[in-house]
Design an enzyme around this catalytic site. Structure first.
Site, PDB file in Angstrom:
ATOM      1  N   LYS A  82      77.973  28.220  31.161  1.00  0.00           N
ATOM      2  CA  LYS A  82      77.299  27.388  32.159  1.00  0.00           C
ATOM      3  C   LYS A  82      76.267  28.158  32.986  1.00  0.00           C
ATOM      4  O   LYS A  82      75.134  27.716  33.171  1.00  0.00           O
ATOM      5  CB  LYS A  82      78.354  26.767  33.082  1.00  0.00           C
ATOM      6  CG  LYS A  82      77.984  25.456  33.706  1.00  0.00           C
ATOM      7  CD  LYS A  82      78.986  25.075  34.810  1.00  0.00           C
ATOM      8  CE  LYS A  82      80.064  24.136  34.286  1.00  0.00           C
ATOM      9  NZ  LYS A  82      81.001  23.727  35.382  1.00  0.00           N
TER      10      LYS A  82
ATOM     11  N   THR B  95      43.540  45.664  17.962  1.00  0.00           N
ATOM     12  CA  THR B  95      44.652  45.694  17.015  1.00  0.00           C
ATOM     13  C   THR B  95      45.263  47.075  17.128  1.00  0.00           C
ATOM     14  O   THR B  95      44.542  48.047  17.369  1.00  0.00           O
ATOM     15  CB  THR B  95      44.209  45.449  15.554  1.00  0.00           C
ATOM     16  OG1 THR B  95      43.347  46.503  15.139  1.00  0.00           O
ATOM     17  CG2 THR B  95      43.483  44.113  15.384  1.00  0.00           C
ATOM     18  N   HIS B  96      46.569  47.170  17.000  1.00  0.00           N
ATOM     19  CA  HIS B  96      47.269  48.453  17.172  1.00  0.00           C
ATOM     20  C   HIS B  96      46.924  49.086  18.528  1.00  0.00           C
ATOM     21  O   HIS B  96      46.912  50.302  18.659  1.00  0.00           O
ATOM     22  CB  HIS B  96      46.898  49.435  16.054  1.00  0.00           C
ATOM     23  CG  HIS B  96      47.123  48.896  14.677  1.00  0.00           C
ATOM     24  ND1 HIS B  96      48.304  49.030  14.009  1.00  0.00           N
ATOM     25  CD2 HIS B  96      46.300  48.201  13.838  1.00  0.00           C
ATOM     26  CE1 HIS B  96      48.209  48.463  12.809  1.00  0.00           C
ATOM     27  NE2 HIS B  96      47.008  47.946  12.694  1.00  0.00           N
TER      28      HIS B  96
ATOM     29  N   ASN C 235      50.457  46.533  43.681  1.00  0.00           N
ATOM     30  CA  ASN C 235      51.207  46.405  42.423  1.00  0.00           C
ATOM     31  C   ASN C 235      51.376  44.954  42.000  1.00  0.00           C
ATOM     32  O   ASN C 235      51.463  44.066  42.831  1.00  0.00           O
ATOM     33  CB  ASN C 235      52.586  47.031  42.583  1.00  0.00           C
ATOM     34  CG  ASN C 235      52.513  48.509  42.903  1.00  0.00           C
ATOM     35  OD1 ASN C 235      51.654  49.214  42.379  1.00  0.00           O
ATOM     36  ND2 ASN C 235      53.404  48.977  43.768  1.00  0.00           N
TER      37      ASN C 235
ATOM     38  N   SER D 125      53.723  49.600  48.366  1.00  0.00           N
ATOM     39  CA  SER D 125      54.724  50.642  48.139  1.00  0.00           C
ATOM     40  C   SER D 125      55.216  51.177  49.465  1.00  0.00           C
ATOM     41  O   SER D 125      54.468  51.215  50.447  1.00  0.00           O
ATOM     42  CB  SER D 125      54.089  51.774  47.325  1.00  0.00           C
ATOM     43  OG  SER D 125      54.742  53.005  47.562  1.00  0.00           O
TER      44      SER D 125
ATOM     45  N   GLU E 183      55.670  42.296  36.161  1.00  0.00           N
ATOM     46  CA  GLU E 183      56.774  43.114  35.654  1.00  0.00           C
ATOM     47  C   GLU E 183      58.063  42.290  35.621  1.00  0.00           C
ATOM     48  O   GLU E 183      58.853  42.409  34.694  1.00  0.00           O
ATOM     49  CB  GLU E 183      56.954  44.352  36.536  1.00  0.00           C
ATOM     50  CG  GLU E 183      55.769  45.314  36.483  1.00  0.00           C
ATOM     51  CD  GLU E 183      55.930  46.449  37.466  1.00  0.00           C
ATOM     52  OE1 GLU E 183      55.719  46.206  38.679  1.00  0.00           O
ATOM     53  OE2 GLU E 183      56.263  47.576  37.049  1.00  0.00           O
TER      54      GLU E 183
ATOM     55  N   ASN F 122      86.581  17.108  30.121  1.00  0.00           N
ATOM     56  CA  ASN F 122      85.756  17.655  29.037  1.00  0.00           C
ATOM     57  C   ASN F 122      84.529  16.807  28.727  1.00  0.00           C
ATOM     58  O   ASN F 122      83.446  17.338  28.485  1.00  0.00           O
ATOM     59  CB  ASN F 122      86.586  17.817  27.752  1.00  0.00           C
ATOM     60  CG  ASN F 122      87.712  18.825  27.914  1.00  0.00           C
ATOM     61  OD1 ASN F 122      87.908  19.374  28.988  1.00  0.00           O
ATOM     62  ND2 ASN F 122      88.456  19.070  26.846  1.00  0.00           N
TER      63      ASN F 122
ATOM     64  N   LYS G  46      48.822  51.611  47.369  1.00  0.00           N
ATOM     65  CA  LYS G  46      49.202  50.829  46.197  1.00  0.00           C
ATOM     66  C   LYS G  46      49.033  49.311  46.326  1.00  0.00           C
ATOM     67  O   LYS G  46      49.198  48.728  47.378  1.00  0.00           O
ATOM     68  CB  LYS G  46      50.673  51.109  45.838  1.00  0.00           C
ATOM     69  CG  LYS G  46      50.913  52.469  45.246  1.00  0.00           C
ATOM     70  CD  LYS G  46      50.203  52.742  43.920  1.00  0.00           C
ATOM     71  CE  LYS G  46      50.645  51.851  42.814  1.00  0.00           C
ATOM     72  NZ  LYS G  46      51.822  52.315  42.115  1.00  0.00           N
TER      73      LYS G  46
END
Lengths: 440, 440, 440, 440
Positions: A318, A147-148, A278, A270, A283, A102, A276
């Site tokens: 762990k 903003t937004h 990417n 792709s 991501e 331990n 493509k």
């Protein structure tokens, strides 16, 4: 010391794989412990030398990939003890005196965490420094501020880049407190209740380079998931900063925004769409943020239900701990590689700086002429579309307050980063010296 | 400035209730901001005095319960601005010059967090101190130590109590780094892109007692959920310590364990079972730990997906933040009340210290006679039931290494706690002085 | 189709390991797809036969451990396509017509999930059946019933055991809805936007044994993490039931409670304490519950931030999904093994049924004599200690309402379990037949 | 039955507020229980009538806002019992015979959940129907389809809208299984161990309109958080669908994408930027998704650690449960309001359909000419920029397989929705009839 295969498989199979990353730390802990046993008189000087020699052998074997923990070995501690017993007979059987698996695993994990965190803090500071360079380089590239998710006010590529530098710099402090918490020696806490032999905990703590001894033996044990959680909390914060970067990159590299181009060396294609390019890597940064947060949460909830004392549940934390440290280290490298691959598209950026961004600016001009702000605001609301758009570069240079687009204080942030870098390089040097001393 | 009721209800209803706890801080922020507007020449000295007088009026009204934000008021910032405009006409309409509700709410939340955290750190230190007193008082009450929920080795009520004191003491450091992170002035960051007026951010920062200006205006805004998360991470750690205490209390007060009695003043009964005396309060500590962890997680996941800039999503983190600070403050008070209500049952505790606890001890005796530990271990495995049980009190006094049952180092922990207490009392004093200055 | 090593390592390294569990399903999907290409006239009958033969070869190689996806292979789909191209030249290059790796991986994961869930539901029903047998065997063993962890009212080992049987039986329904959701064919959805060729989605769906075609091609793709989440939500529920069992086992096997003995074949020992017999396996059940919940949460939060379309983030959910299914399957086996290893300690259980358990019973006796319950409750509160303790076994047999200790309705639950077992055995048979047909 | 104020405040303050939403259900439960007591002979017909009259009085008072649970009332059950005792003396004291607050609160929560879920499923079906209408209306509006947030292949507004309709339709099934699980009568399970009186559980179950009796009394109690969790899991799924919609809306309404305009009635402005029109409501949908997920997680982790029996921790799950149901109901209304407010910008959409979207299409043309797909793919990779862009509308109509842009199968989805609507309207009718019968 488990007994049958359904239990073995369920409880220990994961741990065995993970333990291979702990071999060196288990050896370091054993070297320090053996030295103390000699100091206490449990073993003789000569015996100590034999143990040392054999432990150093394990280091060599490990580095050659010849010391591998496998099913049936139980764990790293038993594997090391068995190797010592096989090589040294009765002497090997003495090494476990006055310690428990331990406190051993605690030593291993804390040493491991120190090593990984030192690398992470290095990567963190160097990524922050990349952001500063980026912000310097493109300081006066105009960019809409959102903003937004709607265009709001004039901003700059410099402001955007520097915001990450400052965030990462702040995170160094969060990391430091977790590092310090972890930097306490648990050796001698035994199974959680100490040992009824006159061990010298200061001696082993110093040998292993811990900043201090963690006193209460019960606290040592139950702090295992707690300290790991503190580290993971810092890791989540790093991932959240990375995830903001990733989200922005994915947005700014859409053909609709088109603010940034990135080097195709970090892009993928792709299997079905020949055209493509990417940004999978961003991501994955976004997704792996959830992985680290989930690991943090898992550790917190495993901890939550536990009674005082050692609990096997600790073992299940762990993997979450080790995986997260690895992810964060890789993520920071990915970030560094991505930043340097960005080419802002100045034309697109300037085009995007349309009239509406400057509406508040026009209200402020009226304010300086004495109109109350709320009145000026209502005036401009009707007229902003017909008002003159200022030159975006000139405009952003005029925002001169602290942290404005014309006064990013990059120099200050850079200075702080250099100071922090020095501090952590020293810390790393100390860590390496400790290991050299143990092995010599 | 929202427009219809389905949106209002969905987006702003919760915030309105919560904002009532922010009124004072919004006033403080406005006082500092007005002073700066005067310094900049936007308003005159005389105007400043009028604004100040009216803002101080709000403080009085609030304290009398007569300044309440309600449906239709939008939020605390609009409510305060509207009050100023109603009382002062055009002058009231000037207060919003060079700031946004986005930096205003940041100021409010950081001031609020400072106040709450100062109270929490006070409660934390005082709870830790209660644990030290408890550990001193029952230092030599023997108790079985458990691993895997099974009796393992001799322990003591003192070791158990002190383990909490040390844990709480360590947590003060985690709290401090979150406190410091939060202690940066965001005022002047506007909607996230600064303001195109020559504001003096150092001036307002000092007026409000922040340790430093948070530079980058974009970072100011996006750090809102990040800093809240840092605070919540420290809060989770406190709850996890409390939850360990709660779990132990619920176990140790079962009739089967019977180690502790608690004063019935903190217990509850049952509507159907006349004999019951329940420790609901510890069950709620256990459950509220999940609440705070969930609030932390909620904040992390809201943050995770967000693009750079101000996002309305920030609003949804407010309740989780405030609720958690309140829960932690209450929990620490509950803990203090519970600790002092414990009476350990010495007879039961001694009875529980059975032969099996001492098996390792017997192995160590053999070790001192020269038998390798692993061999001694195997010997004792067969014989421990017949071996002599030592006097439990005498035995626990003999474990003299640092953090052993005979050497808990309570004095050291106490000393550290006193030093930390002093530090935080000073910090509290500074905070209170700042507010006095603003209001005078 | 990624390009350099930092990206590869970060994005695809984990997936490569995981994909080895998907080889068979990728082959099944390819067999169905090839058959459709032939039906469409894209390939000839003869070509189909060649493809089929080579795909069946892969199955053999895989079963011999000779078809292993490794670094550099990208993923299972590319590995299979490359094998076909190597063996069959241009014909191999035709297989990817009218499909994308995006719908391929969906097919693989859904087939994989069906297989795993069929095994899990089998284990669930058989574990529930073990609990029924247990409850029958020890139906009239008295046991205290607890509320707030305090002794409350008379209960029985039978009531306790049967509570798990009913819970697991209910969970079969949760699992079924997730199974059905998953049982929709995504093949033909392409990269998320279908294919501009006249494919026959019903044909492949039937070939692969899906219950129906999932229509909308965009929904097919974005349902990937959603359906996985639905499965994981059912998995969490199973783990929570298992965790209640684990918590109870750990409590009831403490020496203080001593209600149950378990066979030492499922216990472990200690490296330092020769006397120990630990129930690690139940601690791991408790801890792995957090793992599965964290995996569920990770999947939910990865999903939360995603825009419509295919996102690489999906890849990061794969490990969490597969790990959880494995854990649940193992956990149910561990539970079965543990239940049969329990020997209740009748003497201890009877001893534990003390006077206080019967206080409410005494109040009810007064109620039957016409005293209002609340008055009877207050009377008994003062007197229960002196009232006669009924014979515990006789008493528990008298609680005859539905679900009372004397009327557990084990027969009803058993009957439902048998019906569910039949249903799922049939479902399993259908699944196996589909695969046989594909391979023949 | 708690005793002092620190405990009250900590444990029961939240519950008191929440309990006000449970008053009616507590009355319904009491009406059914009283009828059973009369059937058992515990009370007389005449007494039953008095109880009924007084309980119906509570309903009237509640509806007038005159029956409010406040601090000091403990909870809804005690408040109702106290009212009955105050009005009816000894008769009021009889109502608690053969039940516990533990089974009472279960009845209340399950009735409450049924009512809320019936409303939610109604809103879900009606929102799905709105999506179908939207998809019909804009079926042939072309739109780029994205993968990795990059333009990928031709798609349509119809495909996008229909993807939500199908997702929501599937979610009705997830909701149904949670509804059915919850639709089991727990009344008679007492404190978790039944009652030692010959109660008739079928009788009360039928009176209250539950589909069946939940048998095992211990399972009844411990299923409280488990069933709530099952409901919350369905709620999370609904929020995740809503969050996808919100994310897309925020993206598609940026000025850079500009695909959709929304009615300003659902937008908000800014306090500092006069030109702003923000979609706060979609940001709140995104953020509240995290709230519901966090509530789900909180419920799961509270449940995880609990021993069999009644635990006060259950109380802490109540707020999370009720809040989530409210959020989901509001969110579905917000979604409906938003869908109908969308005006797709056809010009922008057509403009966005650029050459690269059709690269795969060109490869397929070569495939039909006999070129293997992988070869065609490589050819087109070099040439797609110079290839002819087809008319986007004509092109999307040509994708005729199931779920392709030219064959969305909206009619099928609509038909399923109508069938589900009928089913749930009937279910709602049954629920309302039960309540009418109880009150008459």
């Amino acid at each position: 010391m488990q007994s049958n295969s359904i239990v073995d498989q369920y409880c220990f199979a994961d741990g065995i794989t993970l333990d291979n990353a702990l071999v060196l730390y288990d050896v370091y802990g054993s070297l320090a412990h053996a030295a103390m046993l000699e100091k206490m008189g449990i073993i003789k000087k000569k015996e100590l030398n034999k143990l040392k020699k054999t432990l150093v052998e394990i280091v060599s074997l490990y580095k050659k990939g010849e010391f591998v923990i496998q099913n049936g070995d139980e764990d790293v501690h038993t594997k090391v003890e068995n190797y010592l017993s096989a090589e040294l007979g009765d002497l090997g059987k003495k090494i476990h005196t006055a310690r428990s698996r331990n406190d051993q695993v605690l030593v291993d994990l804390r040493m491991y965490a120190k090593k990984e965190m030192l690398e992470i803090v290095g990567a963190l500071i160097s990524t922050a420094t990349e952001f500063i360079s980026f912000a310097e380089k493109f300081q006066h590239y105009p960019m809409p501020g959102y903003t937004h998710m709607q265009k709001a006010m004039p901003s700059s590529v410099g402001l955007w880049g520097a915001s990450f530098a400052e965030q990462l710099e702040d995170l160094v402090n969060l990391l430091k407190v977790a590092y310090d918490l972890n930097d306490q020696s648990p050796l001698g806490s035994g199974a959680a209740y100490g040992v009824s032999l006159p061990i010298d905990r200061n001696f082993t703590s110093e040998k292993l380079g811990f900043k201090k001894v963690q006193k209460n033996s019960l606290y040592c044990q139950i702090s295992r998931p707690t300290f790991q959680l503190a580290v993971l909390q810092a890791m989540s914060q790093i991932m959240l900063a990375a995830s903001r970067f990733a989200g922005d990159m994915l947005l700014f590299t859409t053909s609709e925004f088109g603010f940034f181009d990135v080097d195709s060396s970090i892009c993928t294609g792709s299997s079905i769409m020949p055209q493509k390019k990417n940004l999978d890597v961003m991501e994955y940064v976004r997704a792996k943020t959830s992985t680290v947060i989930a690991n943090e949460l898992k550790t917190a909830t495993i901890t939550a239900g536990l009674p005082s004392g050692y609990n096997a549940d600790f073992g299940e934390t762990k993997g979450a701990f080790m995986e997260s440290l690895t992810i964060v280290k890789q993520t920071l490298n990915v970030l560094s590689a991505t930043i340097v691959s960005i080419t802002p598209n100045l034309e697109k950026l300037e085009e995007a700086c349309t009239a509406d961004l400057y509406a508040t600016h026009h209200a402020y001009i009226k304010v300086l002429e004495g109109v109350p702000f709320r009145t000026a605001y209502l005036d401009v609301k009707e007229t902003f579309k017909s008002l003159k758009v200022p030159n975006p570069v000139t405009h952003l240079k005029k925002s001169l307050h602290i942290g404005g687009t014309g006064n990013l204080k990059l120099g200050e942030t850079k200075k702080t980063l250099i100071a922090k870098k020095k501090f952590w390089e020293k810390e790393t040097h100390v860590f390496e010296s400790v290991i050299s001393s143990l092995l010599s």
